[in-house]
Design an enzyme around this catalytic site. Structure first.
Site, short mmCIF file in Angstrom:
data_model
loop_
_atom_site.label_atom_id
_atom_site.label_comp_id
_atom_site.label_asym_id
_atom_site.label_seq_id
_atom_site.Cartn_x
_atom_site.Cartn_y
_atom_site.Cartn_z
N GLU A 79 0.71 -1.40 -0.03
CA GLU A 79 0.04 -0.07 -0.01
C GLU A 79 0.88 1.16 -0.06
O GLU A 79 0.75 2.16 0.87
CB GLU A 79 -0.90 -0.02 1.21
N ILE A 80 1.51 1.44 -0.97
CA ILE A 80 2.53 2.77 -1.02
C ILE A 80 2.84 3.18 -2.54
O ILE A 80 3.06 2.09 -3.19
CB ILE A 80 3.58 2.56 -0.32
#
Ligand code: TNX
Length: 532
Positions: free
Chosen positions: A341-342
């Site tokens: 999630e980046i």
């Protein structure tokens, strides 16, 4: 003194020989009906005989090879079941443990269990195999032994032959100790429960925005500052390196390897807050949107807003130090680097570097599936959680696909304090069980519980149980041998045991949960036990 006639002496001698031979042990057949055992996970091969045997009141455990530790496990188990037994390395006991290389067809974790008029025999090529044979036997003994409340009744064992080898080598759970902390005591209990059902990997999500949970001696503020916060209403705290090591040996004795995760380069606010100067960009441009500003803690539940200052090479000193210390204190072969999630143009570069740092310290890297967007090494293991990443590398996978394995999701639609982004109506026991892997390089399965809303031990129990029974069976039993109706029946027969183990499970509808007493003691049979 009167002389004894010769024939009498001969008879006595023959008797003596008979007594000292292996034939001495003969278990008496009981008149009781043989009930099909309800073992979870279902063994690969089980032949049930027609009779049952009554366990005698005097028992001897014999072992060969290096099976002394297993003999202690078995002794402890029988003791809990009210069956007194001594241990010896002779060959005459009614309980026999054989550890031998010649049984290599049973693999790293397989075992053979025989119950007959000769008693009980467990054979394996490894300690793990013997341990699992003992776990199967455990499920044939009265459930009350789990709470130490066995009544003095005869114990009956069915005549049977089991030959059992796991389908997958990775049968895991993950506890998110970062959002809300779970301490050594809880984690040991969780290990005991996993081991009962032959699960063998415990992944600890040790760091996230809300907290840093593992002592790093070179960067002490990680726990002094970063360990002192948690999600709203959650628990703060951390594991010292001593506690971490203690958990590892406790788990290793139960054939469970701890897999530590340091989530990077995102989900990192607890570290950014502990070392603001070293890890952030000027003006905190790496924190966007700015959900919190160092030194304030973050108590929310949003994801995807914090990351290292990836253009600052100094962050690699930090990453190297942390991975070095984690590698030094970790006995298992894996270090999980997170990677989920980046968004960042330097994301791939970071992941490739972090992967090579892990390898420099002699470990194998695991990452959430996003890391396979980068040209990582082919020894890396990808943990699949949504299945949407197009991998550019051919690597082994751990299946944690959220629609089957995200046990922080509701047991049933509408359950309070649950995540629901992956499946809004929850993940039922049957939906967990229905998983089948299509991936040719599947190592196994792992069920995570994220702790944004799971802030007490009871809630953690409720999310894991009974759904972990399904995970255990997916991990162990071949897909063709699995059947949900049959499994559900066996779950029903495990209820007394789950109660006696003091598990605060979710009461899945359709099961009668009123079997025996729920223990408030958390007295797992092997809890606290370490073989010498
Ligand atoms: C996604 S799964 C996350 C976690 C959350 C979880 C909640 C993954 C690699 N990242 O940060 O806690 O969803 O279900």
């Amino acid at each position: 003194m009167k002389k004894k006639p010769l024939y009498l002496i001969l008879v006595m001698a023959a008797l003596l020989v008979a007594c000292s031979s292996e034939k001495e042990v003969q278990w008496s057949v009981s008149q009781a009906e043989v009930q099909a055992p309800a073992i979870i996970p279902q063994p690969q091969q089980l032949e049930l005989g027609e009779v049952a045997y009554e366990v005698p009141s005097d028992n001897q455990i014999s072992y060969t090879g290096e099976a002394a530790a297993s003999a202690r496990w078995l002794e402890q188990l029988l003791d809990g079941a009210g069956i007194p037994a001594g241990v010896s390395s002779s060959q005459t006991g009614g309980w026999q443990l054989h550890l031998s290389d010649t049984l290599s067809q049973l693999g790293e974790e397989g075992y053979r269990l025989d119950i007959s008029d000769r008693g009980v025999q467990i054979q394996a090529a490894t300690q793990a195999g013997l341990f699992y044979g003992i776990q199967t036997l455990r499920q044939l003994l009265p459930a009350a032994l789990e709470s130490g409340q066995v009544e003095n009744q005869p114990v009956l064992l069915p005549e049977l032959h089991i030959e059992d080898v796991p389908h997958y080598s990775w049968r895991g759970t993950m506890v998110d100790v970062a959002r809300s902390f779970f301490d050594l005591e809880y984690l040991k209990k969780h290990v005991d429960r996993m081991a009962t059902y032959k699960m063998n990997r415990l992944h600890l999500h040790l760091t996230d925005d809300q907290g840093w949970r593992i002592e790093i001696k070179g960067w002490p503020k990680l726990t002094e500052v970063g360990g002192d916060s948690a999600v709203k209403d959650g628990r703060s705290g951390y594991l010292t390196q001593e506690e971490y090591k203690e958990l590892q040996s406790y788990a290793a004795a139960r054939n469970i390897i701890i897999v530590p995760e340091i989530d990077m380069p995102g989900h990192i606010y607890a570290a950014l807050r502990s070392y603001p100067e070293e890890l952030n960009c000027p003006d905190y441009t790496n924190i966007a949107p700015r959900r919190a500003t160092p030194p304030e803690p973050y108590h929310g539940t949003t994801v995807g807003w914090s990351k290292f200052c990836l253009e600052n090479p100094a962050i690699y000193d930090f990453v190297t130090d942390v991975i070095r210390e984690m590698s030094e204190i970790t006995t298992g072969p894996w270090i999980h680097i997170g990677g989920d999630e980046i968004q960042d143009p330097r994301y791939e570069e970071f992941v490739v570097k972090a992967d090579s740092i892990v390898q420099d310290f002699g470990k194998t890297t695991i990452g959430w599936e996003e890391v396979t967007k980068a040209e990582v090494s082919n020894s890396l293991i990808s943990q699949v959680w949504h299945g949407r990443v197009e991998s550019v590398v051919d690597v082994e996978v751990i299946q944690s696909i959220c629609g089957h394995f995200y046990l922080d999701h509701a047991n049933v639609e509408g359950q309070e304090h649950t995540n629901n982004w992956c499946k809004s109506d929850g993940i039922t026991l049957e939906e967990v069980y229905d998983f089948k892997s299509e991936h040719p390089r599947t190592l196994g399965v792992e069920a995570p519980v994220w702790s944004e809303f799971v802030i007490t031990d009871e809630r953690m129990d409720d999310r894991f149980w009974p759904r972990s029974l399904a995970v255990a069976e997916i991990g162990w039993t071949a897909p063709d041998a699995r059947n949900y109706e049959d499994f559900f029946e066996r779950v029903q027969q495990q209820v007394g045991r789950l109660n006696a183990m003091g598990i605060h499970y979710y009461e899945t509808p359709g099961i009668d949960w009123q079997q025996g007493q729920r223990s408030d003691q958390h007295n797992d049979v092997f809890a606290g036990f370490m073989p010498e």
